[in-house]
Design a protein around this motif. Sequence first.
Motif, mmCIF file in Angstrom:
data_model
loop_
_atom_site.group_PDB
_atom_site.id
_atom_site.type_symbol
_atom_site.label_atom_id
_atom_site.label_comp_id
_atom_site.label_asym_id
_atom_site.label_seq_id
_atom_site.Cartn_x
_atom_site.Cartn_y
_atom_site.Cartn_z
ATOM 1 N N UNK A 32 -2.614 -18.450 23.917
ATOM 2 C CA UNK A 32 -3.492 -19.242 24.770
ATOM 3 C C UNK A 32 -2.717 -19.618 26.018
ATOM 4 N N UNK A 33 -3.423 -19.653 27.123
ATOM 5 C CA UNK A 33 -2.846 -20.041 28.403
ATOM 6 C C UNK A 33 -3.073 -21.525 28.650
ATOM 7 N N UNK A 34 -2.059 -22.189 29.174
ATOM 8 C CA UNK A 34 -2.215 -23.585 29.536
ATOM 9 C C UNK A 34 -3.263 -23.795 30.608
ATOM 10 N N UNK A 114 9.338 -3.640 40.607
ATOM 11 C CA UNK A 114 7.981 -3.686 40.058
ATOM 12 C C UNK A 114 7.291 -4.979 40.477
ATOM 13 N N UNK A 115 6.031 -4.874 40.840
ATOM 14 C CA UNK A 115 5.255 -6.044 41.248
ATOM 15 C C UNK A 115 4.959 -6.945 40.063
ATOM 16 N N UNK A 116 4.512 -6.346 38.954
ATOM 17 C CA UNK A 116 4.114 -7.129 37.788
ATOM 18 C C UNK A 116 5.306 -7.396 36.881
ATOM 19 N N UNK A 117 5.357 -8.597 36.337
ATOM 20 C CA UNK A 117 6.410 -8.921 35.381
ATOM 21 C C UNK A 117 6.079 -8.337 34.013
ATOM 22 N N UNK A 118 7.106 -8.131 33.213
ATOM 23 C CA UNK A 118 6.920 -7.849 31.801
ATOM 24 C C UNK A 118 6.780 -9.177 31.059
ATOM 25 N N UNK A 214 -2.329 -10.289 32.170
ATOM 26 C CA UNK A 214 -3.097 -9.219 32.815
ATOM 27 C C UNK A 214 -4.562 -9.643 32.938
ATOM 28 N N UNK A 215 -5.098 -9.752 34.142
ATOM 29 C CA UNK A 215 -6.486 -10.200 34.298
ATOM 30 C C UNK A 215 -7.511 -9.256 33.678
ATOM 31 N N UNK A 216 -7.101 -8.028 33.375
ATOM 32 C CA UNK A 216 -8.037 -7.081 32.762
ATOM 33 C C UNK A 216 -8.229 -7.344 31.269
ATOM 34 N N UNK A 217 -7.337 -8.153 30.683
ATOM 35 C CA UNK A 217 -7.478 -8.471 29.258
ATOM 36 C C UNK A 217 -8.479 -9.604 29.099
#
Length: 229
Positions: A32-34, A114-118, A214-217
Amino acid sequence: MCYHVSTPSVSDLIKKRPHKEVIFESNEIYHVSGFARPFLPVTLNNQDDKIVSARWKLIPFWVKTEDDAKKYANTLNADSGTIFEKASYKNYIMKNRGLLYVNGFYEPHKVAGKKDTENYYIYTPSKEIFTLGIVFSDFKDCETGETYPTFSIITTEANPLLAEIHNEKKRMPLIIAQKDEDAWLHATNKEDIIQLMKPYDGELSSHQVVRVTDPKLTDTNHPDIQKAI
């Protein structure tokens, strides 16, 4: 920063914390995201024999409505180094501390070029429930009369593992070892509180997972989200 966690089920809390009265209802949360401002399982020092529900994102006393709470500054995390000075926290850190029960948390890792973080999932080697130190405030919506506790996760400098993973900010959530939980809840002077706000020196495990940010998730609350990739 620590904006993403996983939390145990009620049955696990009852089993692993039998000395606490569990006044909280939820299935296990795998991620869950804060930023969703979820209600999560905590023990607060004014109810130290209970596990209750509190909402992530501390809302200080001068915020009066839910609409204003939604727009209030990002208080998902509170920096241990400035917590006694920052307006949002200085009225609470001496008297309003608690424990957030988690199975693990997620942190970003920056890869050069890389733009996106792991993303990495961090947990105890035995995969036991553990607690993060929080500071809390009771929020009352003056329009509806609804009252509930809100909290921030306290962060510290990173230990060696988290410095390698969270390699830009080099921060980590304040992990309170089980032997220190009562001391954290009931410390009465500033020096004792500061001594407890330190990088975790116990053993942790970690592995890379899919990008939970990831906003696609569209659904990240399922067991596969924690699988190593």
